[in-house]
Design a protein around this motif. Structure first.
Motif, PDB file in Angstrom:
ATOM      1  N   PRO A  91       0.800  -1.232   0.000  1.00 48.56           N
ATOM      2  CA  PRO A  91       0.000   0.000   0.000  1.00 48.56           C
ATOM      3  C   PRO A  91       0.830   1.278   0.000  1.00 48.56           C
ATOM      4  N   LEU A  92       2.102   1.206   0.400  1.00 48.65           N
ATOM      5  CA  LEU A  92       2.982   2.374   0.341  1.00 48.65           C
ATOM      6  C   LEU A  92       3.359   2.729  -1.094  1.00 48.65           C
ATOM      7  N   GLY A  93       3.181   1.785  -2.014  1.00 52.24           N
ATOM      8  CA  GLY A  93       3.662   1.922  -3.383  1.00 52.24           C
ATOM      9  C   GLY A  93       4.722   0.866  -3.636  1.00 52.24           C
ATOM     10  N   THR A  94       4.892   0.493  -4.889  1.00 55.70           N
ATOM     11  CA  THR A  94       5.817  -0.594  -5.221  1.00 55.70           C
ATOM     12  C   THR A  94       7.245  -0.285  -4.805  1.00 55.70           C
ATOM     13  N   TRP A  95       7.761   0.884  -5.199  1.00 53.57           N
ATOM     14  CA  TRP A  95       9.160   1.186  -4.902  1.00 53.57           C
ATOM     15  C   TRP A  95       9.413   1.396  -3.413  1.00 53.57           C
ATOM     16  N   PRO A  96       8.569   2.152  -2.692  1.00 50.48           N
ATOM     17  CA  PRO A  96       8.786   2.212  -1.244  1.00 50.48           C
ATOM     18  C   PRO A  96       8.760   0.838  -0.583  1.00 50.48           C
ATOM     19  N   ALA A  97       7.852  -0.034  -1.025  1.00 55.90           N
ATOM     20  CA  ALA A  97       7.776  -1.373  -0.432  1.00 55.90           C
ATOM     21  C   ALA A  97       9.052  -2.160  -0.704  1.00 55.90           C
ATOM     22  N   LEU A  98       9.558  -2.074  -1.931  1.00 60.12           N
ATOM     23  CA  LEU A  98      10.792  -2.776  -2.272  1.00 60.12           C
ATOM     24  C   LEU A  98      11.965  -2.271  -1.439  1.00 60.12           C
ATOM     25  N   LEU A  99      12.102  -0.964  -1.350  1.00 61.28           N
ATOM     26  CA  LEU A  99      13.263  -0.385  -0.679  1.00 61.28           C
ATOM     27  C   LEU A  99      13.183  -0.530   0.837  1.00 61.28           C
ATOM     28  N   VAL A 100      12.011  -0.331   1.394  1.00 62.94           N
ATOM     29  CA  VAL A 100      11.876  -0.457   2.853  1.00 62.94           C
ATOM     30  C   VAL A 100      12.085  -1.900   3.294  1.00 62.94           C
ATOM     31  N   SER A 101      11.491  -2.850   2.579  1.00 60.05           N
ATOM     32  CA  SER A 101      11.669  -4.265   2.957  1.00 60.05           C
ATOM     33  C   SER A 101      13.127  -4.679   2.808  1.00 60.05           C
ATOM     34  N   GLY A 102      13.795  -4.195   1.756  1.00 58.48           N
ATOM     35  CA  GLY A 102      15.204  -4.529   1.578  1.00 58.48           C
ATOM     36  C   GLY A 102      16.087  -3.904   2.641  1.00 58.48           C
ATOM     37  N   VAL A 144      26.954  -1.997   9.309  1.00 59.27           N
ATOM     38  CA  VAL A 144      25.497  -2.126   9.220  1.00 59.27           C
ATOM     39  C   VAL A 144      24.960  -1.297   8.060  1.00 59.27           C
ATOM     40  N   VAL A 145      25.484  -0.083   7.890  1.00 59.04           N
ATOM     41  CA  VAL A 145      25.052   0.764   6.769  1.00 59.04           C
ATOM     42  C   VAL A 145      25.380   0.102   5.437  1.00 59.04           C
ATOM     43  N   LEU A 146      26.570  -0.481   5.329  1.00 59.64           N
ATOM     44  CA  LEU A 146      26.946  -1.183   4.093  1.00 59.64           C
ATOM     45  C   LEU A 146      25.963  -2.310   3.801  1.00 59.64           C
ATOM     46  N   MET A 147      25.559  -3.040   4.838  1.00 57.56           N
ATOM     47  CA  MET A 147      24.633  -4.151   4.640  1.00 57.56           C
ATOM     48  C   MET A 147      23.256  -3.648   4.247  1.00 57.56           C
ATOM     49  N   ILE A 148      22.836  -2.538   4.826  1.00 57.62           N
ATOM     50  CA  ILE A 148      21.527  -1.977   4.484  1.00 57.62           C
ATOM     51  C   ILE A 148      21.493  -1.567   3.016  1.00 57.62           C
ATOM     52  N   VAL A 149      22.555  -0.914   2.545  1.00 59.42           N
ATOM     53  CA  VAL A 149      22.595  -0.513   1.137  1.00 59.42           C
ATOM     54  C   VAL A 149      22.610  -1.736   0.230  1.00 59.42           C
ATOM     55  N   ALA A 150      23.455  -2.722   0.556  1.00 62.45           N
ATOM     56  CA  ALA A 150      23.554  -3.929  -0.266  1.00 62.45           C
ATOM     57  C   ALA A 150      22.213  -4.651  -0.344  1.00 62.45           C
ATOM     58  N   CYS A 151      21.548  -4.808   0.797  1.00 66.08           N
ATOM     59  CA  CYS A 151      20.280  -5.539   0.815  1.00 66.08           C
ATOM     60  C   CYS A 151      19.156  -4.737   0.175  1.00 66.08           C
ATOM     61  N   SER A 152      19.236  -3.405   0.248  1.00 72.14           N
ATOM     62  CA  SER A 152      18.234  -2.588  -0.431  1.00 72.14           C
ATOM     63  C   SER A 152      18.300  -2.819  -1.936  1.00 72.14           C
ATOM     64  N   PHE A 194      19.896  -5.444  -3.587  1.00 68.10           N
ATOM     65  CA  PHE A 194      19.617  -6.852  -3.862  1.00 68.10           C
ATOM     66  C   PHE A 194      18.135  -7.152  -3.649  1.00 68.10           C
ATOM     67  N   GLY A 195      17.557  -6.508  -2.643  1.00 66.71           N
ATOM     68  CA  GLY A 195      16.148  -6.731  -2.352  1.00 66.71           C
ATOM     69  C   GLY A 195      15.229  -6.284  -3.474  1.00 66.71           C
ATOM     70  N   VAL A 196      15.633  -5.258  -4.233  1.00 63.91           N
ATOM     71  CA  VAL A 196      14.823  -4.841  -5.385  1.00 63.91           C
ATOM     72  C   VAL A 196      14.761  -5.962  -6.410  1.00 63.91           C
ATOM     73  N   ILE A 197      15.892  -6.618  -6.643  1.00 62.69           N
ATOM     74  CA  ILE A 197      15.931  -7.703  -7.629  1.00 62.69           C
ATOM     75  C   ILE A 197      15.112  -8.899  -7.143  1.00 62.69           C
ATOM     76  N   LEU A 198      15.320  -9.296  -5.896  1.00 61.04           N
ATOM     77  CA  LEU A 198      14.543 -10.410  -5.350  1.00 61.04           C
ATOM     78  C   LEU A 198      13.061 -10.045  -5.281  1.00 61.04           C
ATOM     79  N   GLY A 199      12.783  -8.801  -4.888  1.00 63.23           N
ATOM     80  CA  GLY A 199      11.396  -8.359  -4.806  1.00 63.23           C
ATOM     81  C   GLY A 199      10.724  -8.336  -6.167  1.00 63.23           C
ATOM     82  N   TRP A 200      11.481  -7.947  -7.199  1.00 63.44           N
ATOM     83  CA  TRP A 200      10.905  -7.972  -8.550  1.00 63.44           C
ATOM     84  C   TRP A 200      10.451  -9.385  -8.905  1.00 63.44           C
ATOM     85  N   SER A 201      11.251 -10.391  -8.571  1.00 61.78           N
ATOM     86  CA  SER A 201      10.860 -11.773  -8.908  1.00 61.78           C
ATOM     87  C   SER A 201       9.571 -12.158  -8.200  1.00 61.78           C
TER      88      SER A 201
END
Length: 324
Positions: A184-195, A220-228, A230-237
């Motif tokens: 409900p936040l929108g596709t991109w906010p959902a992808l980025l926040v979950s990642g 921790v910041v490095l991991m947040i950026v990496a997962c954000s 990577f999470g877009v790609i996994l979230g797209w699938s």
């Protein structure tokens, strides 16, 4: 009809419980004080991967207050576990993701080689050969290193399947439940926040020096950026197929591919920091961003390409209204 707002109580329970459970599982590593040399590191990391699944169960229980009791079929559909529909697309995307994961890391190594961060040896595989020799008793003759490298690369799809139960423990939470819950936040906010939350969840291990050798907030910041990213790609699938399984197998394949640098880097190569050249380091971010760009340019994030049915069932009262 789809959910029009985020179920904040359920999301809060998921977020808090997943983090608390992760820290509880990792607590013995912190109490023992042996850091990354602790013999419990590998089993602890594996056990942590199931905490998002447990958090998902708690979130589903909270949702029963507003949606009432739902059958197993509705829950499986909401989590993207079943049915596989359309099956051909789901299987095709899963296979493509398994193939893409080692390619992402190999392309990342190519970027590093272009910048001089590492030196590759794609003929004699001298770095891998050197590593093999240090662990083999004298007098034992190994097969050609080229054959061993080929076997290692060919085994990644099998390893992705073997890793799938552990990857499922995470993905059923991040992409199975949380991503649709945030739609409900929108596709991109959902992808980025979950990642981003996925990255933050790794903090108990990152603060021990895992992944980046940065046992501090920078890690921790490095991991947040990496997962954000990577999470877009996994979230797209997940969005493309309405199924969590492509993300599960992609996650398993990425973990299985994490050591591909050992195969391809030359024996005399410079050794850059893990924050730059690790599997989730800055150089891999570049490839993640390129992959996301390809998906964008090819229209893969258009609304008509995404599956609406992965969104939660419409909110309905727990008790049916009395007629009359």
């Amino acid at each position: 009809m789809t959910a029009s707002r985020v179920d904040l109580p359920a999301v809060t329970v998921f977020a808090v419980s997943s983090v608390v459970l992760a820290w509880l599982v990792a607590l013995p590593l912190w109490l023992r004080g042996e850091g990354l040399t602790d013999i419990l590191l590998a089993p602890t990391a594996a056990a942590m991967m199931f905490t998002p699944a447990l958090a998902t169960v708690l979130a589903l229980l909270v949702q029963r207050r507003t949606r009432g009791r739902r059958g197993a079929r509705a829950v499986l559909r909401e989590l993207g576990m079943w049915p596989l529909r359309p099956a051909r697309r789901t299987v095709g995307v899963a296979v493509a993701m398994i193939v893409a994961m080692p390619l992402i890391l190999i392309v990342g190594l190519g970027v590093m080689a272009r910048t001089g961060a590492v030196t590759l040896d794609l003929t004699d595989f001298s770095g891998f050969a050197q590593a093999l020799q240090t662990g083999v008793p004298a007098g034992i003759e190994l097969p050609p290193v080229q054959l061993l490298v080929a076997l290692q690369l060919a085994s990644i799809p099998l390893a992705a399947v073997i890793n799938a139960p552990f990857a499922f423990g995470e993905e059923v939470g991040w992409r199975g439940w949380l991503l649709p819950a945030l739609r409900p936040l929108g596709t991109w906010p959902a992808l980025l926040v979950s990642g981003a939350f996925w990255g933050l969840w790794h903090a108990p291990l990152i603060l021990l020096g895992y992944n980046f050798a940065e046992p501090n907030p920078l890690g921790v910041v490095l991991m947040i950026v990496a997962c954000s990213l990577f999470g877009v790609i996994l979230g797209w699938s997940r969005l493309r197929t309405a199924s969590v399984w492509p993300a599960v197998f992609a996650h398993g394949a990425f973990n299985a591919s994490a050591g591909v640098g050992v195969l391809l880097v030359a024996a005399d190569s410079p050794v850059p920091s893990a924050a730059i050249a690790g599997p989730l380091g800055v150089m891999t971010w570049v490839v993640f961003a390129l992959a996301i760009g390809v998906l964008l340019v090819s229209g893969q994030f258009r609304g008509d390409r995404l599956q609406a049915e992965l969104r939660p069932d419409p909110v309905r009262p727990a008790v049916a209204p009395v007629s009359g």
